[in-house]
Structures are given as structure tokens and as C-alpha cells.
Enzyme design. Structure first.
Site, short mmCIF file in Angstrom:
data_model
loop_
_atom_site.label_atom_id
_atom_site.label_comp_id
_atom_site.label_asym_id
_atom_site.label_seq_id
_atom_site.Cartn_x
_atom_site.Cartn_y
_atom_site.Cartn_z
N GLY A 16 -1.88 2.71 7.72
CA GLY A 16 -1.81 1.27 7.99
C GLY A 16 -0.67 1.00 8.94
O GLY A 16 0.08 1.90 9.32
N PRO A 17 -0.49 -0.25 9.34
CA PRO A 17 0.59 -0.60 10.26
C PRO A 17 1.94 -0.59 9.57
O PRO A 17 2.03 -0.40 8.34
CB PRO A 17 0.22 -2.02 10.70
CG PRO A 17 -0.43 -2.60 9.48
CD PRO A 17 -1.23 -1.46 8.90
N MET A 18 2.98 -0.81 10.32
CA MET A 18 4.30 -0.95 9.71
C MET A 18 4.32 -2.17 8.80
O MET A 18 3.61 -3.15 9.04
CB MET A 18 5.38 -1.05 10.79
CG MET A 18 5.61 0.25 11.55
SD MET A 18 7.01 0.19 12.69
CE MET A 18 8.39 0.05 11.54
N PHE A 19 5.10 -2.07 7.76
CA PHE A 19 5.29 -3.14 6.77
C PHE A 19 4.03 -3.42 5.95
O PHE A 19 3.83 -4.53 5.47
CB PHE A 19 5.78 -4.43 7.46
CG PHE A 19 6.93 -4.22 8.38
CD1 PHE A 19 8.18 -3.90 7.89
CD2 PHE A 19 6.76 -4.29 9.76
CE1 PHE A 19 9.26 -3.67 8.74
CE2 PHE A 19 7.82 -4.07 10.63
CZ PHE A 19 9.07 -3.76 10.11
N GLY A 21 3.34 -1.31 3.29
CA GLY A 21 3.60 -0.76 1.96
C GLY A 21 3.17 0.67 1.78
O GLY A 21 2.97 1.12 0.64
N LYS A 22 3.05 1.42 2.88
CA LYS A 22 2.61 2.81 2.78
C LYS A 22 3.58 3.67 1.98
O LYS A 22 3.18 4.41 1.08
CB LYS A 22 2.43 3.41 4.18
CG LYS A 22 1.40 2.72 5.04
CD LYS A 22 1.24 3.39 6.38
CE LYS A 22 2.51 3.39 7.20
NZ LYS A 22 3.00 2.02 7.53
N THR A 23 4.85 3.59 2.33
CA THR A 23 5.86 4.39 1.63
C THR A 23 5.99 3.95 0.18
O THR A 23 6.17 4.79 -0.72
CB THR A 23 7.22 4.29 2.35
OG1 THR A 23 7.08 4.77 3.69
CG2 THR A 23 8.28 5.12 1.64
N GLU A 91 5.67 9.52 6.69
CA GLU A 91 5.79 9.39 8.16
C GLU A 91 5.17 10.59 8.89
O GLU A 91 5.76 11.17 9.81
CB GLU A 91 7.26 9.22 8.56
CG GLU A 91 7.93 8.01 7.94
CD GLU A 91 7.37 6.67 8.41
OE1 GLU A 91 6.60 6.66 9.39
OE2 GLU A 91 7.68 5.64 7.78
#
Length: 209
Positions: A16-19, A21-23, A91
Site C-alpha cells: 500500500g502507499p505510505m501512511f 499502516g503497513k508496518t 520496507e
């Protein structure tokens, strides 16, 4: 390393894009595996030093878990031992293409491999090894964020240089957070030198050959 007698390996990719909630999702999966008494190794590329230069994975919410910093994908193999059940990699877009064969091997050794990363770069093009990881994954979780312009679902990362959209010829990798990036939907994602009303041969030149 020989295959384990119990358990079944798999590859899960969280993208998904930054921000988006992937991490945070990665940390939640790690904590769940920990409660199940599984042996876990977590990794992240050393280049990702936005929130910490220590051996840890840190989300935008500043939640963190221990992690091993790696310079290249093959470094992962030096830490794998027979008792490992789960491998977590954050990442992944920053890693070299060796990561594709490595995670495939680990899954075939009955290790659960959970990966997160940006599937698209700031131009909206496939990012690093991510398209290949998505192709071989057993499970894919695509997260969205909130578009900074419309408030709708965002699936792209907008790069901003001094508050303005970046040019498409800028370096793909620019490590940073809100000072350079914001989530946007397809409609509001843009590049300073690209006309979205025309076929974008320039942006996808390498992919279309």
C-alpha cells in the site's frame, strides 16, 4: 536447511502507499506469532533510518519491534536456523532482487514469511522487487490510506519537493516521511512533468518492452 516436519510455509505481502499502516500490520502479525510461541526473526533494510538507526522496526505510530538491519537480501540467510518459524521483513521495496528467491526458499522450508513494502514508487510505477513478491505471494493484503486532497481512499504516494509535485526524473529512493510524501488517490496523484490526460509512454517505458 532441511524442511521442517511440522507447519506449512507461506509468503504474505502487505502493501500500500505510505501512511497506510503497513508496518503497524506487520508488528501486529509478529506479536500474534509471538503469543503462539513461534520463533521469529525480523529484518529491515539499513537504509530505512526515518525513525530509528537502531536494530528495530518502527511504525509511523512509533510502535516498535526488534529487527536485524541488513544491507543486502542474502544477509537474511546467515541468521536462519532450523528452529525459526516466522520471518518478517519490512520496507522490502528497498531490497535487491535476490529477496525473491530467498523468500521463496524460506517458504519452501515451511517458514512463514511476512513482508511489507510499497508496491508503487512516487511515479506510480512498480517498485523494486515488489511486483515479483506480489506475484509469488500466497496471500496479498493491499492497504489504503486517506487522500490528502479528497479525503477518499489513497493507493498512491505523492512526493512533494518544497510543497510541489516532484519531477518524474528524480531519484526513486528518497527516505523520509511527511516532509516529502503524502498519500493520494489516483485522481490527485501527479508528477510535475507528466500530463495524465495522455498515454504515459515515458513513465512506463521499461515495463512495456
Amino acid at each position: 536447511m532441511t524442511q521442517k516436519e511440522q507447519g506449512q510455509g507461506f509468503i504474505e505481502v502487505i502493501c500500500g502507499p505510505m501512511f497506510a499502516g503497513k508496518t503497524e500490520s506487520l508488528i501486529q502479525r509478529r506479536n500474534k506469532a509471538l503469543k503462539l510461541k513461534k520463533k521469529i526473526l525480523s529484518f529491515k533494510p539499513r537504509i530505512d533510518d526515518r525513525y530509528s538507526v537502531k536494530e528495530e522496526i518502527v511504525s509511523h505510530n512509533r510502535n516498535n519491534i526488534p529487527a536485524i538491519l541488513i544491507d543486502k537480501s542474502k544477509d537474511i540467510l546467515t541468521f536462519i536456523t532450523p528452529e525459526i518459524n516466522v520471518v518478517i521483513i519490512d520496507e522490502s521495496q528497498f531490497l535487491d532482487n535476490d529477496i525473491i528467491a530467498i523468500v521463496d526458499y524460506l517458504a519452501n522450508c515451511n517458514i512463514e514469511v511476512i513482508i511489507s513494502g510499497l508496491e508503487l514508487d512516487f511515479c506510480g510505477k512498480p517498485f523494486g522487487p515488489m511486483p515479483y513478491l506480489l506475484a509469488i505471494a500466497d496471500t496479498v493484503t493491499k492497504l489504503t490510506s486517506i487522500c490528502a486532497i479528497s479525503g477518499g481512499k489513497a493507493n498512491r504516494t505523492q512526493r512533494l519537493i518544497e510543497g510541489k509535485p516532484a519531477q518524474s526524473n528524480e531519484p526513486v529512493v528518497l527516505v523520509g516521511g511527511k516532509e516529502y510524501h503524502e498519500p493520494r488517490c489516483r485522481k490527485h496523484h501527479c508528477l510535475a512533468d507528466i500530463d495524465k490526460t495522455k498515454v504515459n509512454w515515458k513513465n512506463f517505458a521499461n515495463q512495456s518492452k
